[in-house]
Write an enzyme that holds these catalytic residues in place. Structure first.
Site, PDB file in Angstrom:
ATOM      1  N   GLN A  70       0.809  -1.215   0.000  1.00  0.00           N
ATOM      2  CA  GLN A  70       0.000   0.000   0.000  1.00  0.00           C
ATOM      3  C   GLN A  70       0.845   1.268   0.000  1.00  0.00           C
ATOM      4  OE1 GLN A  70      -2.637  -0.433   3.387  1.00  0.00           O
ATOM      5  NE2 GLN A  70      -3.507  -2.329   2.600  1.00  0.00           N
ATOM      6  N   HIS A 108      -0.931   0.018   5.525  1.00  0.00           N
ATOM      7  CA  HIS A 108      -1.440   1.006   6.476  1.00  0.00           C
ATOM      8  C   HIS A 108      -0.530   2.225   6.606  1.00  0.00           C
ATOM      9  CE1 HIS A 108      -4.060  -2.290   8.594  1.00  0.00           C
ATOM     10  NE2 HIS A 108      -4.231  -2.239   7.280  1.00  0.00           N
ATOM     11  N   GLU A 144     -15.072   2.754   9.591  1.00  0.00           N
ATOM     12  CA  GLU A 144     -15.730   3.795  10.372  1.00  0.00           C
ATOM     13  C   GLU A 144     -15.660   5.159   9.696  1.00  0.00           C
ATOM     14  OE1 GLU A 144     -14.452   1.981  14.777  1.00  0.00           O
ATOM     15  OE2 GLU A 144     -13.927   4.045  14.224  1.00  0.00           O
ATOM     16  N   TYR A 182      -8.658 -10.964  10.125  1.00  0.00           N
ATOM     17  CA  TYR A 182      -8.861 -11.629   8.840  1.00  0.00           C
ATOM     18  C   TYR A 182      -8.845 -13.153   8.951  1.00  0.00           C
ATOM     19  CZ  TYR A 182      -8.186  -6.957   6.997  1.00  0.00           C
ATOM     20  OH  TYR A 182      -8.321  -5.619   6.753  1.00  0.00           O
TER      21      TYR A 182
END
Length: 374
Positions: free
Chosen positions: A91, A155, A249, A270
């Site tokens: 990422q 992340h 959220e 997960y």
């Protein structure tokens, strides 16, 4: 008697909590798409478009995760040179981009990316500012570098927003160390930060003066915030973040607030194991909305344009997992309805309202598309 008691409690709750939004999950059923628009390709040949912003002359700037920065003007795409080397893994890569509120006067552009700078292997999220001069980034200044580096490839966050007072907010994910970083204000990661535009620390930041604290932190207990936007009515900064398996959220960012990860969560890990049995806890901010199952949200914008009468005043969020754009109808800060837009479009990485009032979406493998209402 019971009925009267319940009615009394309902009235009391309304009077006492009326200005506070109650947590809503997606037990609000999502409506299928009613297509009232066409899509126009603005820029193609961009594998993973990430951030978008516009220069005053209408030039669209686009970050591409692998490390390229593009400028698009009159349908012509050019590459901006001298972009810092990014840690393009998982990422990680070239992430968000935003203009200074007074860009027309000072020319500053702010960029976040995964940086290999510093000791050790791996990378962490870095914020810089720079100017575009003769098609290249110039006068590059380091604003903030999260530490320590890690070889974990997920992340990083990260979004950038300026508030009405000119403070800069940016998000950094917890870098996969969820039992270490998010709840510790002495460590970077799992935080939303607030800075002055030059990178200095505002004197009223919540943890200024606390021994060992990262004084740039504004809120903590976040997992991986990849959407952030200023509410055009209230001026509040809203952010959404990826949950684990369930429990994405939306939060309103508050000074010094703890948003709970991983102490509380609406999701599981997960592999099916429990991260926390707690969904709420005293001292921890509740989200104003959460998704079950996760949609993997990325990008977020409030619609203020008259071009979309049915969308105006509401919120758009991209879904990586289910590959659509989600319209969240709002009543104040409460989500009251949901609808799919651009169904099956692809992994939708970002959504921004442009200065021309049109909505632009960044779709992996397709590039930048403009939504044109019929």
């Amino acid at each position: 008697m019971k009925k009267n008691t319940l009615q009394y409690l309902s009235v009391f709750s309304f009077l006492f909590f009326g200005c506070q939004a109650q947590v809503k999950s997606n037990d609000i059923p999502i409506k299928e798409e009613i297509k009232t628009y066409t899509l126009e390709t603005v820029a193609s040949g961009i594998a993973v478009p990430w951030g978008m912003t516009w220069l005053p002359d209408g030039t669209l700037l686009i970050t591409e995760k692998s490390g390229k920065l593009y400028a698009v003007k009159d349908s012509v795409k050019t590459e901006i040179k001298n972009v810092p080397k990014v840690y393009s893994r998982g990422q990680g890569g070239l992430l968000d981009i935003a203009l200074h509120p007074n860009y027309a006067k000072n020319g500053w552009i702010y960029i976040t990316y995964s940086s290999e700078e510093g000791e050790g292997n791996g990378a962490h999220t870095k914020l810089i500012r720079a100017k575009i001069i003769d098609g290249s980034l110039a006068q590059i200044e380091s604003i903030y570098l999260a530490t320590p580096k890690t070889t974990k490839a997920h992340h990083f966050g990260s979004r950038i927003v300026f508030d009405n007072d000119g403070y800069l907010y940016f998000s950094v994910g917890e870098r996969g160390d969820h039992f270490v970083n998010p709840q510790d204000i002495k460590r970077d990661g799992g935080k939303i930060y607030r800075l002055n535009d030059d990178g200095s620390i505002p004197k009223d930041n919540p943890f200024v003066g606390q021994a060992g604290a990262k004084e740039a932190i504004y809120s903590y207990g976040h997992r991986n915030p990849q959407g952030m936007a200023k509410n055009p009515v209230t001026g509040e900064i809203w952010a959404h973040e990826h949950g684990p398996q369930g429990g994405d959220e939306i939060n309103i960012v508050k000074k010094g607030a703890n948003y709970g990860w991983p102490v509380v969560t609406y999701g599981i890990d997960y592999d099916g194991t429990t991260i926390s049995t707690e969904k709420e806890k005293p001292g921890i901010e509740k989200p104003i909305f959460y998704w079950l199952p996760s949609i993997a949200p990325s990008g977020m914008t409030f619609v203020t344009s008259d071009r979309y009468p049915d969308w105006k005043g509401h919120l758009l969020v991209g879904s990586l997992k289910f590959q659509y754009l989600e319209l969240l109808k709002l009543k104040g800060s409460e989500v009251i309805d949901r609808q799919k837009i651009a169904t099956d479009i692809g992994r939708l990485r970002n959504v921004v309202q442009g200065p021309d009032g049109y909505i632009y979406i960044a779709v992996e493998g397709k590039g930048i598309l403009k939504i044109i209402p019929n």
